[in-house]
Scaffold this motif. Structure first.
Motif, PDB file in Angstrom:
ATOM      1  N   THR A 113     -15.788   9.959  -5.099  1.00  0.00           N
ATOM      2  CA  THR A 113     -15.282   9.248  -3.929  1.00  0.00           C
ATOM      3  C   THR A 113     -13.755   9.357  -3.893  1.00  0.00           C
ATOM      4  OG1 THR A 113     -14.992   7.147  -5.099  1.00  0.00           O
ATOM      5  CG2 THR A 113     -17.184   7.596  -4.158  1.00  0.00           C
ATOM      6  N   LEU A 114     -13.173   8.919  -2.784  1.00  0.00           N
ATOM      7  CA  LEU A 114     -11.714   8.906  -2.682  1.00  0.00           C
ATOM      8  C   LEU A 114     -11.110   7.988  -3.736  1.00  0.00           C
ATOM      9  CD1 LEU A 114     -11.186   8.894   1.194  1.00  0.00           C
ATOM     10  CD2 LEU A 114     -10.995  10.830  -0.389  1.00  0.00           C
ATOM     11  N   ASP A 115     -11.783   6.882  -4.042  1.00  0.00           N
ATOM     12  CA  ASP A 115     -11.306   5.970  -5.090  1.00  0.00           C
ATOM     13  C   ASP A 115     -11.335   6.649  -6.449  1.00  0.00           C
ATOM     14  OD1 ASP A 115     -10.785   3.947  -3.310  1.00  0.00           O
ATOM     15  OD2 ASP A 115     -12.636   2.846  -3.721  1.00  0.00           O
ATOM     16  N   ASP A 116     -12.393   7.423  -6.717  1.00  0.00           N
ATOM     17  CA  ASP A 116     -12.478   8.170  -7.974  1.00  0.00           C
ATOM     18  C   ASP A 116     -11.282   9.111  -8.118  1.00  0.00           C
ATOM     19  OD1 ASP A 116     -14.960   7.090  -8.759  1.00  0.00           O
ATOM     20  OD2 ASP A 116     -16.070   8.628  -7.663  1.00  0.00           O
ATOM     21  N   ILE A 117     -11.001   9.845  -7.063  1.00  0.00           N
ATOM     22  CA  ILE A 117      -9.919  10.835  -7.110  1.00  0.00           C
ATOM     23  C   ILE A 117      -8.570  10.151  -7.259  1.00  0.00           C
ATOM     24  CG2 ILE A 117      -8.754  12.644  -5.790  1.00  0.00           C
ATOM     25  CD1 ILE A 117     -11.603  13.225  -4.566  1.00  0.00           C
ATOM     26  N   ALA A 118      -8.396   9.014  -6.573  1.00  0.00           N
ATOM     27  CA  ALA A 118      -7.138   8.263  -6.705  1.00  0.00           C
ATOM     28  C   ALA A 118      -6.943   7.786  -8.142  1.00  0.00           C
ATOM     29  CB  ALA A 118      -7.136   7.079  -5.747  1.00  0.00           C
ATOM     30  N   ALA A 119      -8.023   7.328  -8.787  1.00  0.00           N
ATOM     31  CA  ALA A 119      -7.937   6.869 -10.176  1.00  0.00           C
ATOM     32  C   ALA A 119      -7.579   8.030 -11.105  1.00  0.00           C
ATOM     33  CB  ALA A 119      -9.253   6.227 -10.601  1.00  0.00           C
ATOM     34  N   MET A 120      -8.173   9.195 -10.858  1.00  0.00           N
ATOM     35  CA  MET A 120      -7.858  10.368 -11.678  1.00  0.00           C
ATOM     36  C   MET A 120      -6.390  10.740 -11.534  1.00  0.00           C
ATOM     37  SD  MET A 120     -11.115  12.851 -10.910  1.00  0.00           S
ATOM     38  CE  MET A 120     -12.758  12.139 -10.699  1.00  0.00           C
ATOM     39  N   ARG A 121      -5.896  10.727 -10.311  1.00  0.00           N
ATOM     40  CA  ARG A 121      -4.485  11.091 -10.091  1.00  0.00           C
ATOM     41  C   ARG A 121      -3.539  10.084 -10.729  1.00  0.00           C
ATOM     42  NH1 ARG A 121      -5.507  13.353  -3.939  1.00  0.00           N
ATOM     43  NH2 ARG A 121      -5.744  15.538  -4.546  1.00  0.00           N
ATOM     44  N   LYS A 122      -3.934   8.832 -10.741  1.00  0.00           N
ATOM     45  CA  LYS A 122      -3.118   7.825 -11.433  1.00  0.00           C
ATOM     46  C   LYS A 122      -3.066   8.134 -12.929  1.00  0.00           C
ATOM     47  CE  LYS A 122      -2.679   2.857 -12.242  1.00  0.00           C
ATOM     48  NZ  LYS A 122      -3.248   1.504 -11.945  1.00  0.00           N
ATOM     49  N   SER A 123      -4.209   8.519 -13.498  1.00  0.00           N
ATOM     50  CA  SER A 123      -4.235   8.874 -14.921  1.00  0.00           C
ATOM     51  C   SER A 123      -3.405  10.121 -15.201  1.00  0.00           C
ATOM     52  CB  SER A 123      -5.676   9.080 -15.391  1.00  0.00           C
ATOM     53  OG  SER A 123      -6.396   7.861 -15.379  1.00  0.00           O
ATOM     54  N   LEU A 124      -3.426  11.083 -14.265  1.00  0.00           N
ATOM     55  CA  LEU A 124      -2.595  12.278 -14.432  1.00  0.00           C
ATOM     56  C   LEU A 124      -1.131  11.893 -14.607  1.00  0.00           C
ATOM     57  CD1 LEU A 124      -4.002  14.763 -11.739  1.00  0.00           C
ATOM     58  CD2 LEU A 124      -4.342  14.865 -14.217  1.00  0.00           C
ATOM     59  N   ALA A 125      -0.675  10.981 -13.758  1.00  0.00           N
ATOM     60  CA  ALA A 125       0.721  10.541 -13.839  1.00  0.00           C
ATOM     61  C   ALA A 125       0.985   9.815 -15.158  1.00  0.00           C
ATOM     62  CB  ALA A 125       1.053   9.639 -12.659  1.00  0.00           C
ATOM     63  N   GLN A 126       0.026   9.013 -15.591  1.00  0.00           N
ATOM     64  CA  GLN A 126       0.214   8.237 -16.816  1.00  0.00           C
ATOM     65  C   GLN A 126       0.258   9.120 -18.052  1.00  0.00           C
ATOM     66  OE1 GLN A 126      -3.088   5.521 -16.461  1.00  0.00           O
ATOM     67  NE2 GLN A 126      -1.825   3.923 -15.537  1.00  0.00           N
ATOM     68  N   THR A 127      -0.476  10.238 -18.047  1.00  0.00           N
ATOM     69  CA  THR A 127      -0.433  11.127 -19.218  1.00  0.00           C
ATOM     70  C   THR A 127       0.978  11.668 -19.436  1.00  0.00           C
ATOM     71  OG1 THR A 127      -1.106  13.071 -17.917  1.00  0.00           O
ATOM     72  CG2 THR A 127      -2.853  11.840 -19.049  1.00  0.00           C
ATOM     73  N   ARG A 128       1.674  11.954 -18.353  1.00  0.00           N
ATOM     74  CA  ARG A 128       3.037  12.482 -18.465  1.00  0.00           C
ATOM     75  C   ARG A 128       4.024  11.421 -18.938  1.00  0.00           C
ATOM     76  NH1 ARG A 128       4.084  17.478 -16.327  1.00  0.00           N
ATOM     77  NH2 ARG A 128       2.419  18.460 -15.097  1.00  0.00           N
ATOM     78  N   GLU A 129       3.661  10.141 -18.769  1.00  0.00           N
ATOM     79  CA  GLU A 129       4.551   9.045 -19.149  1.00  0.00           C
ATOM     80  C   GLU A 129       4.265   8.514 -20.549  1.00  0.00           C
ATOM     81  OE1 GLU A 129       3.737   6.263 -16.086  1.00  0.00           O
ATOM     82  OE2 GLU A 129       4.650   7.471 -14.490  1.00  0.00           O
TER      83      GLU A 129
END
Length: 230
Positions: A113-129
């Motif tokens: 879902t769009l919520d699933d993808i948004a959560a994944m993208r949030k995690s992508l950003a967090q991995t870099r931080e």
């Protein structure tokens, strides 16, 4: 509804791997929460969610004023994971991941879902931080589980959870030679972005291929050539 959340599940995986390395021959007291958070690379809130799951399942118990305890009897699931991990090695775990996780990514591309993808993208950003490798591992656990959840297949999700718990147990304690935190050019950043973008584009074959390529990269770095050949 999943009340523990992605962070809580990731903390649970880290905690199970940590427990599996302990000597549980008798009554064992866990370190203080602050020390556990630092060791596992998780927040205190997520650690407490993970502890609550283990307590609810009867695998740990708390004594006010004395701390949190775990013994050999009450931790059936953790012992099971430890026993599996004791009979395997990183190469076997990677082969299992290569069989299962690309297909999970394929299903995620179909059902996310769009919520699933948004959560994944949030995690992508967090991995870099992530400030430490442990923090990175925790977020990496969460991202891969988000992909499994997005498959909308509870059997695949259950298989992923067991495989991920064994994976973390097998590689727990391996020292990183490239600094205290992931470098800015860490290969997994780009790998993860390709996987998530393929899922967002509903590219089933692309998602599976990106996941497979990511795991092959991980395997080449994790497993020495002579070990992989055994």
């Amino acid at each position: 509804m999943d009340l523990i959340g992605d962070g809580g599940h990731a903390a649970l995986v880290q905690l199970q791997a940590y427990l599996a390395q302990m000597d549980l021959s008798g009554e064992t007291r866990l370190p203080a929460e602050r020390e556990l958070c630092e060791s596992l690379g998780v927040s205190r809130g997520d650690l407490r969610k993970a502890l609550a799951v283990l307590e609810k399942d009867g695998r740990i118990w708390r004594h006010v004023g004395k701390g949190t305890f775990v013994g050999s009897g009450p931790i059936e699931e953790t012992i099971g994971i430890s026993e599996i991990a004791g009979r395997t090695n990183p190469a076997d775990v990677m082969r299992a991941r290569l069989i299962i996780e690309p297909e999970i990514a394929r299903e995620a591309a179909l059902h996310a879902t769009l919520d699933d993808i948004a959560a994944m993208r949030k995690s992508l950003a967090q991995t870099r931080e992530a400030a430490t490798w442990r923090q990175y591992e925790n977020i990496d656990n969460a991202l891969h589980r988000q992909i499994a959840q997005a498959s909308r297949n509870n059997v695949l999700l259950g298989l992923f959870d067991v495989l991920n718990a064994v994976r973390r147990t097998v590689v727990w304690g391996r020292l990183r030679a490239d600094g205290a935190r992931p470098p800015a050019d860490h290969h997994s950043f780009a790998d993860h972005e390709k996987i998530v973008e393929a899922i967002a584009e509903r590219d089933l074959a692309g998602a599976a291929a990106a996941m497979r390529q990511h795991l092959l990269q991980v395997g080449r770095r994790l497993i020495p050539a002579h070990e992989a050949a055994e």
